[in-house]
Motif scaffolding. Structure first.
Motif, mmCIF file in Angstrom:
data_model
loop_
_atom_site.group_PDB
_atom_site.id
_atom_site.type_symbol
_atom_site.label_atom_id
_atom_site.label_comp_id
_atom_site.label_asym_id
_atom_site.label_seq_id
_atom_site.Cartn_x
_atom_site.Cartn_y
_atom_site.Cartn_z
ATOM 1 N N GLN A 1 7.133 -1.687 98.925
ATOM 2 C CA GLN A 1 7.855 -2.793 98.283
ATOM 3 C C GLN A 1 7.241 -3.176 96.936
ATOM 4 O O GLN A 1 7.961 -3.484 95.984
ATOM 5 C CB GLN A 1 7.851 -4.023 99.197
ATOM 6 N N THR B 1 5.887 -4.212 87.811
ATOM 7 C CA THR B 1 6.085 -4.178 89.255
ATOM 8 C C THR B 1 5.860 -5.574 89.823
ATOM 9 O O THR B 1 5.238 -6.427 89.174
ATOM 10 C CB THR B 1 5.124 -3.193 89.947
ATOM 11 N N ALA C 1 8.424 -1.991 93.383
ATOM 12 C CA ALA C 1 9.706 -2.368 92.776
ATOM 13 C C ALA C 1 9.457 -3.039 91.430
ATOM 14 O O ALA C 1 8.430 -3.702 91.223
ATOM 15 C CB ALA C 1 10.467 -3.305 93.703
ATOM 16 N N ARG D 1 13.464 -1.590 98.817
ATOM 17 C CA ARG D 1 12.250 -2.358 98.510
ATOM 18 C C ARG D 1 12.499 -3.876 98.513
ATOM 19 O O ARG D 1 11.686 -4.644 98.013
ATOM 20 C CB ARG D 1 11.643 -1.956 97.159
ATOM 21 N N GLN E 1 14.715 -5.292 89.111
ATOM 22 C CA GLN E 1 15.556 -4.977 90.262
ATOM 23 C C GLN E 1 15.992 -6.239 91.006
ATOM 24 O O GLN E 1 16.930 -6.195 91.798
ATOM 25 C CB GLN E 1 14.801 -4.048 91.227
#
Length: 735
Positions: A485, A512, A488, A167, A492
């Motif tokens: 994507q 996210t 994510a 991602r 992260q």
């Protein structure tokens, strides 16, 4: 009764009894007794009726084995089992062969896909092992059926497909001022704000190195001069304070003293505070120079991505007219001119001069002296490249020459060519934004498939029809990837989503990234406009005005479609003049296999990058500029203009200035000059002598030609793939 079948790649398809019959029939043909159609049908019927409603391919094959073993034809079961095992081995053979080539450090298109990655090192091998096993996973489980088919048949190429499951995003322009002012946390320890120029330089390196491990593309600093300028003054004040302590005097009135420039001068004849001030300036310039040396050294030695690749880094500068900003610019240029190590040309960072009338281009401009120095450095070291802020499509109404933070409204670019500026979801700026992902369309294949129409109007009409179909697939694929994507979590990307991306300050670790990444761009690339036009008209755009007009129509059409997709999917779609490296040969090889050798189309090992005039076509620099210029306005996702000049450019900076004048005249956005530069791989000695065979410094014979590959330099052509080596051999100079 069996209704559906789960294939090995996870797809669910309708049950087809004939496939069972065909498999048994193949096994029977390899036995003495041959076919038994009645037994074949009996076994197939029994499996269909007794099976579960939904079964896997493996389960059905197990049933076939059992039924054959229970039948009178046990020898058929043996042949079926043997064939099944052979197929399992064959499915693994391709991966095995690729792995062996990586292990044996073979020089091929797999291990040389990225010329700045050393796939021969243990870390490089691990990256390639991961890459080659991840791509099939993406094909089987993350792509739609139409996207998978378009990739398989050579219509599109999904860039950085191996990073798809992570991602990760492609690239970002670092708001380094935030890092320097507030420090940052990258998940393991924290960095405090900078106070000195040395610390600021190091933090700039660490910021890009850390982000590189969170992303699959490049890292850039959009206003290198503006960001580091305050630390020049800080360092000057620090030097004055040192003299205060030494002399027991108060020099605080010098802290904010105004002067035109930081120029190193002799202290002879100076007394009192004038001597103190000049001494502090001299010391400051020395420190800035060392900080710039350290910056360039670090960007060429600090490895990321598992320790096998230096950061794909770029810095933009040239428009800070303050004394401090000019000091940064001057010393980075001087350091670049001197070279690194044994005087070698630094591969990174890619340096980009921001050319602006009234600031950094005309003889009356404040930074004209630095512009002439930049041209001198580029003539020897390839860098800096040149970004034309005066191009109509590179301007921003908010830019004001009196604004001390005007850099926010100046476009910046990634060194290879990626451009991010327009924004449907926020400010028109490059800072804190980047490309999310991009996919390239093989317009050559579409043109070749249209060659069957004798009438040219019908041929071109068919081309545009098929182009629209493939563009639609591409836009949907990019939207699918975006939707993958966006899920994510901010945690992260410890640095990217805490300090770099616009709006990231509002994210919590478990949030996210959906709310912020839509400010990035989705790129629709293309390759081989020249070969596409040969297929459609018989000539490329460098040799035919008719072809040129069609080329402009094609890319204009792609631009219009990108705008339509932006409205439909609510993203920042843009057209990218693809910087094809490995792709240049992949598409060509596939098309050559499908259509054979077609003169002017598939008769070389590579397709011409994006909208460029073919590298083998001899023409003047002015002609090349006139042909390629219109495409820069159409390719808002990124573009670049090159010319090749002959001989030793070291003593000919005027040639570089003439090149920038062409960019200015023809409204081009970004460009660079290629010239001859040879490097001894034993000691690093460089020479512009095209006929050099032995190094005059060490006597070695391992001489390599230093050249650009797709916008960035590569220290050795040993890491170039076959297609790009063929292109390098074909390059001609432009007078």
């Amino acid at each position: 009764m069996i209704q559906t079948v789960v294939k090995r790649d996870g797809r669910v398809v309708g049950f087809n009894k004939e496939k069972i019959c065909a498999a048994i029939r193949r096994a029977m043909l390899h036995t003495e007794k041959g076919e038994d159609e009645a037994l074949i049908c009996k076994i197939a019927d029994r499996i269909e009726v007794s099976g579960k409603e939904k079964m896997t391919v493996e389960s059905i094959q197990d049933c076939v084995e059992m039924e054959l073993m229970k039948s009178p034809r046990k020898e058929v079961a043996q042949r079926y089992i043997a064939y099944r095992n052979q197929r399992n081995v064959a499915r693994k053979a391709k991966t095995r062969d690729i792995f062996l080539e990586i292990i044996e450090a073979k020089n091929n298109d797999v291990t040389r896909e990225n010329a700045n990655m050393n796939a021969d090192t243990p870390a490089g091998m691990m990256m390639k092992f991961a890459s080659e096993t991840t791509k099939p996973f993406v094909d089987d489980f993350l792509l739609s059926e139409e996207a998978r088919s378009a990739v398989e048949h050579g219509y599109i190429h999904i860039h950085d497909k191996d990073y798809y499951p992570t991602r990760s995003l492609t690239c970002v322009q670092h708001p380094l001022d935030k890092i320097l002012k507030y420090g940052f946390s990258a998940g393991h320890g924290e960095s405090r704000p900078a106070k000195r120029i040395e610390t600021a330089s190091i933090l700039g390196c660490i910021s890009m190195e850390t982000a590189q491990n969170e992303m699959h593309g490049g890292q850039a600093i959009p206003a290198f001069d503006f960001y580091l300028a305050p630390f020049v003054r800080n360092s000057f004040i620090e030097e004055v304070k040192i003299m205060e302590e030494m002399n027991g005097e108060d020099y605080s009135d010098l802290y904010n003293s105004k002067f035109e420039d930081y120029e190193t001068k002799s202290l002879d004849g100076l007394t009192g505070k004038d001597r103190i001030k000049q001494h502090a300036i001299n010391r400051t310039v020395g420190r800035v120079h060392q900080a710039m040396e350290a910056f360039i050294h670090n960007m060429n030695t600090i490895h990321s991505r598992g320790g096998n690749q230096v950061v794909f880094s770029s810095i933009n500068y040239g428009t800070d007219t303050s004394a401090e900003g000019r000091c940064i610019i001057r010393e980075i240029l001087k350091t670049t001119f001197q070279g690194v190590g044994n005087g070698s040309t630094a591969i990174f960072p890619i340096q980009i001069w921001k050319k602006k009338r009234g600031v950094s281009y005309l003889p009356t401009d404040r930074n004209y002296d630095l512009y002439t120095l930049a041209c001198k450095v580029s003539a020897r070291r390839f860098f800096p490249n040149f970004l034309n802020l005066d191009a109509t499509f590179n301007q921003n109404d908010k830019w004001n020459p009196q604004d001390p933070e005007r850099y926010k409204w100046e476009i910046a670019t990634m060194g290879c060519r990626t451009r991010v500026f327009e924004n449907r979801f926020g400010d028109k700026t490059s800072i804190g934004r980047g490309n999310l992902s991009f996919t390239t369309v093989n317009i050559v294949r579409i043109a070749i498939e249209s060659m069957g129409f004798v009438d040219q109007k019908e041929r071109i009409a068919h081309f545009f029809k098929r182009l629209d179909e493939i563009l639609d697939v591409t836009a949907r694929q990019l939207d699918d990837r975006f939707n993958f994507q966006k899920m994510a979590r901010a945690k992260q990307f410890p640095l990217l989503m805490s300090a770099l991306w616009n709006g990231c300050e509002n994210l919590k670790p478990e949030d996210t990234i959906e709310s912020v990444i839509n400010q990035g761009t989705l790129g629709i690339g293309f390759i081989g406009l020249a070969e596409c036009l040969v297929a459609l008209t018989g000539h490329h755009h460098g040799e035919s005005e008719e072809a040129q007009q069609l080329g402009i129509s094609i890319i204009s059409h792609m631009r219009d479609k990108a705008n339509d997709y932006s409205e439909k999917y609510h993203h920042n779609y843009s057209v990218l003049a693809t910087p094809a490296e490995g792709l240049s040969g992949k598409f060509t090889a596939k098309d050559k296999k499908s259509f054979g050798v077609l003169p002017g189309i598939t008769d070389r090992d590579y397709y011409t990058n994006s909208n460029h005039v073919p590298v083998y076509y001899k023409c003047s620099a002015a002609h090349k500029a006139r042909v390629e210029a219109p495409y820069h306005d159409l390719t808002r996702g990124g573009h670049i203009f090159y010319i090749e000049i002959d001989g030793d450019a070291t003593h000919n900076p005027q040639a570089v200035m003439n090149f920038v004048d062409l960019m200015d005249k023809y409204n081009m956005g970004y460009g660079s000059v290629n010239h001859n530069r040879n490097r001894c791989m034993d000691c690093g000695y460089e020479s512009a002598d095209a006929n050099i065979e032995n190094c005059p410094n060490c006597g070695g014979s391992h001489i390599d030609r230093l050249q650009r590959i797709t916008g960035y330099l590569v220290g050795t052509t040993d890491r170039w793939n076959r297609a790009k080596l063929a292109e390098l051999k074909d390059r001609v100079t432009h007078d």
